[in-house]
Motif scaffolding. Structure first.
Motif, PDB file in Angstrom:
ATOM      1  N   UNK A 125     -21.725  67.333   1.557  1.00  0.00           N
ATOM      2  CA  UNK A 125     -21.846  67.085   3.002  1.00  0.00           C
ATOM      3  C   UNK A 125     -22.696  65.846   3.256  1.00  0.00           C
ATOM      4  N   UNK A 126     -23.829  65.735   2.582  1.00  0.00           N
ATOM      5  CA  UNK A 126     -24.697  64.573   2.772  1.00  0.00           C
ATOM      6  C   UNK A 126     -24.024  63.279   2.358  1.00  0.00           C
ATOM      7  N   UNK A 127     -23.346  63.302   1.216  1.00  0.00           N
ATOM      8  CA  UNK A 127     -22.654  62.096   0.749  1.00  0.00           C
ATOM      9  C   UNK A 127     -21.531  61.711   1.698  1.00  0.00           C
ATOM     10  N   UNK A 128     -20.786  62.693   2.199  1.00  0.00           N
ATOM     11  CA  UNK A 128     -19.700  62.363   3.125  1.00  0.00           C
ATOM     12  C   UNK A 128     -20.255  61.815   4.441  1.00  0.00           C
ATOM     13  N   UNK A 129     -21.393  62.326   4.900  1.00  0.00           N
ATOM     14  CA  UNK A 129     -21.996  61.791   6.127  1.00  0.00           C
ATOM     15  C   UNK A 129     -22.447  60.339   5.938  1.00  0.00           C
ATOM     16  N   UNK A 130     -23.037  60.057   4.797  1.00  0.00           N
ATOM     17  CA  UNK A 130     -23.496  58.687   4.532  1.00  0.00           C
ATOM     18  C   UNK A 130     -22.309  57.747   4.360  1.00  0.00           C
ATOM     19  N   UNK A 131     -21.279  58.180   3.627  1.00  0.00           N
ATOM     20  CA  UNK A 131     -20.100  57.336   3.450  1.00  0.00           C
ATOM     21  C   UNK A 131     -19.383  57.098   4.775  1.00  0.00           C
ATOM     22  N   UNK A 136     -17.127  53.763   4.759  1.00  0.00           N
ATOM     23  CA  UNK A 136     -16.266  53.934   3.591  1.00  0.00           C
ATOM     24  C   UNK A 136     -15.239  55.037   3.807  1.00  0.00           C
ATOM     25  N   UNK A 137     -15.594  56.017   4.607  1.00  0.00           N
ATOM     26  CA  UNK A 137     -14.689  57.099   4.974  1.00  0.00           C
ATOM     27  C   UNK A 137     -14.645  57.179   6.488  1.00  0.00           C
ATOM     28  N   UNK A 138     -13.652  57.891   6.967  1.00  0.00           N
ATOM     29  CA  UNK A 138     -13.557  58.133   8.397  1.00  0.00           C
ATOM     30  C   UNK A 138     -13.678  59.625   8.659  1.00  0.00           C
ATOM     31  N   UNK A 145      -9.635  66.929   4.966  1.00  0.00           N
ATOM     32  CA  UNK A 145      -9.921  67.452   3.629  1.00  0.00           C
ATOM     33  C   UNK A 145     -10.523  68.847   3.721  1.00  0.00           C
ATOM     34  N   UNK A 146     -11.428  69.068   4.662  1.00  0.00           N
ATOM     35  CA  UNK A 146     -12.032  70.397   4.821  1.00  0.00           C
ATOM     36  C   UNK A 146     -10.984  71.403   5.272  1.00  0.00           C
ATOM     37  N   UNK A 147     -10.132  71.000   6.221  1.00  0.00           N
ATOM     38  CA  UNK A 147      -9.093  71.906   6.707  1.00  0.00           C
ATOM     39  C   UNK A 147      -8.130  72.297   5.596  1.00  0.00           C
ATOM     40  N   UNK A 148      -7.909  71.402   4.651  1.00  0.00           N
ATOM     41  CA  UNK A 148      -6.989  71.683   3.557  1.00  0.00           C
ATOM     42  C   UNK A 148      -7.640  72.520   2.455  1.00  0.00           C
ATOM     43  N   UNK A 149      -8.856  72.189   2.101  1.00  0.00           N
ATOM     44  CA  UNK A 149      -9.463  72.735   0.890  1.00  0.00           C
ATOM     45  C   UNK A 149     -10.500  73.838   1.110  1.00  0.00           C
ATOM     46  N   UNK A 150     -10.760  74.280   2.325  1.00  0.00           N
ATOM     47  CA  UNK A 150     -11.799  75.299   2.521  1.00  0.00           C
ATOM     48  C   UNK A 150     -11.475  76.630   1.834  1.00  0.00           C
ATOM     49  N   UNK A 151     -10.207  77.018   1.677  1.00  0.00           N
ATOM     50  CA  UNK A 151      -9.954  78.276   0.946  1.00  0.00           C
ATOM     51  C   UNK A 151     -10.403  78.231  -0.513  1.00  0.00           C
ATOM     52  N   UNK A 152     -10.524  77.030  -1.075  1.00  0.00           N
ATOM     53  CA  UNK A 152     -11.001  76.912  -2.448  1.00  0.00           C
ATOM     54  C   UNK A 152     -12.426  77.462  -2.573  1.00  0.00           C
ATOM     55  N   UNK A 153     -13.238  77.316  -1.542  1.00  0.00           N
ATOM     56  CA  UNK A 153     -14.591  77.876  -1.553  1.00  0.00           C
ATOM     57  C   UNK A 153     -14.538  79.393  -1.670  1.00  0.00           C
ATOM     58  N   UNK A 154     -13.600  80.021  -0.985  1.00  0.00           N
ATOM     59  CA  UNK A 154     -13.450  81.473  -1.088  1.00  0.00           C
ATOM     60  C   UNK A 154     -13.048  81.897  -2.502  1.00  0.00           C
ATOM     61  N   UNK A 155     -12.117  81.144  -3.086  1.00  0.00           N
ATOM     62  CA  UNK A 155     -11.671  81.446  -4.438  1.00  0.00           C
ATOM     63  C   UNK A 155     -12.834  81.322  -5.426  1.00  0.00           C
ATOM     64  N   UNK A 156     -13.616  80.249  -5.305  1.00  0.00           N
ATOM     65  CA  UNK A 156     -14.740  80.052  -6.210  1.00  0.00           C
ATOM     66  C   UNK A 156     -15.817  81.121  -6.030  1.00  0.00           C
ATOM     67  N   UNK A 157     -16.085  81.508  -4.793  1.00  0.00           N
ATOM     68  CA  UNK A 157     -17.082  82.555  -4.557  1.00  0.00           C
ATOM     69  C   UNK A 157     -16.610  83.890  -5.134  1.00  0.00           C
ATOM     70  N   UNK A 158     -15.338  84.222  -4.942  1.00  0.00           N
ATOM     71  CA  UNK A 158     -14.803  85.458  -5.502  1.00  0.00           C
ATOM     72  C   UNK A 158     -14.828  85.448  -7.017  1.00  0.00           C
ATOM     73  N   UNK A 159     -14.472  84.320  -7.628  1.00  0.00           N
ATOM     74  CA  UNK A 159     -14.514  84.210  -9.091  1.00  0.00           C
ATOM     75  C   UNK A 159     -15.945  84.353  -9.598  1.00  0.00           C
ATOM     76  N   UNK A 160     -16.876  83.769  -8.873  1.00  0.00           N
ATOM     77  CA  UNK A 160     -18.277  83.901  -9.249  1.00  0.00           C
ATOM     78  C   UNK A 160     -18.753  85.332  -9.194  1.00  0.00           C
ATOM     79  N   UNK A 161     -18.319  86.071  -8.179  1.00  0.00           N
ATOM     80  CA  UNK A 161     -18.698  87.481  -8.071  1.00  0.00           C
ATOM     81  C   UNK A 161     -18.106  88.292  -9.215  1.00  0.00           C
ATOM     82  N   UNK A 162     -16.852  88.009  -9.573  1.00  0.00           N
ATOM     83  CA  UNK A 162     -16.229  88.726 -10.686  1.00  0.00           C
ATOM     84  C   UNK A 162     -16.910  88.401 -12.011  1.00  0.00           C
TER      85      UNK A 162
END
Length: 181
Positions: A125-131, A136-138, A145-162
């Motif tokens: 988040x900090x790097x994207x705000x600075x960029x 460098x980014x818009x 990118x967040x709208x597309x990839x936010x479910x990946x956070x759920x997958x990673x959290x679930x895998x971590x719990x398992x």
């Protein structure tokens, strides 16, 4: 008892050196500005505190030492007048600072991997705000990118719990054996 003495003496030495330098400036013996002394001294003190926390395995020393080190680096770079870093960059820098803090807590004890997740998230988040701030980014690219990839956070959290659950039961045999008659 020796830890208390070492802590007090380190702070005492820091105050004596800083006060002596300020007195020398007041009497015209040296020509330095306060920020030329303060930020490097606080940077070294934060680095020492974080390093000592890592060596002793103390979470709060690592936490506060890293916070002091990172903010001191930010203000040291701002005071050098070589780079044009406006003060409103403190908000994105705060995300970076606490991202590094959480990563350092993970480095302190790798078994506590759950510090790595918010650390990497805050760094991203900090790097994207600075960029975005420097062009460098818009903003719309980040939102897409967040709208597309936010479910990946759920997958990673679930895998971590398992993985955490499996790690807790890994060495024990849970099978029930009938009694021998």
């Amino acid at each position: 008892m020796s830890r208390t003495v070492a802590r007090v003496s380190l702070l005492g030495i820091f105050l004596i050196v800083f006060g002596a330098l300020l007195l020398l400036k007041k009497f015209g013996v040296i020509d330095v500005h306060v920020h030329e002394i303060l930020w490097p001294a606080l940077t070294l003190f934060g680095l020492f505190l974080a390093g000592r926390g890592l060596a002793e395995g103390r979470k709060w020393k690592v936490f506060w030492g890293t916070v002091l080190f990172m903010y001191s680096i930010f203000f040291l770079i701002r005071s050098l007048d070589r780079y044009d870093i406006p003060f409103d960059m403190i908000f994105p820098a705060t995300f970076l600072v606490f991202g590094v803090v959480f990563v350092m807590l993970f480095v302190n004890k790798p078994a506590e991997w759950y510090f790595l997740v918010p650390g990497l998230l805050l760094l991203a988040v900090g790097a994207s705000m600075i960029l975005t701030e420097y062009g460098y980014w818009y903003g719309w690219e980040i939102r897409d990118a967040i709208a597309t990839w936010w479910p990946l956070a759920l997958v990673l959290m679930g895998a971590g719990m398992l993985l955490r659950q499996r790690k807790g039961t890994g060495g024990e045999d849970k099978t029930i054996t009938p009694p021998v008659l």
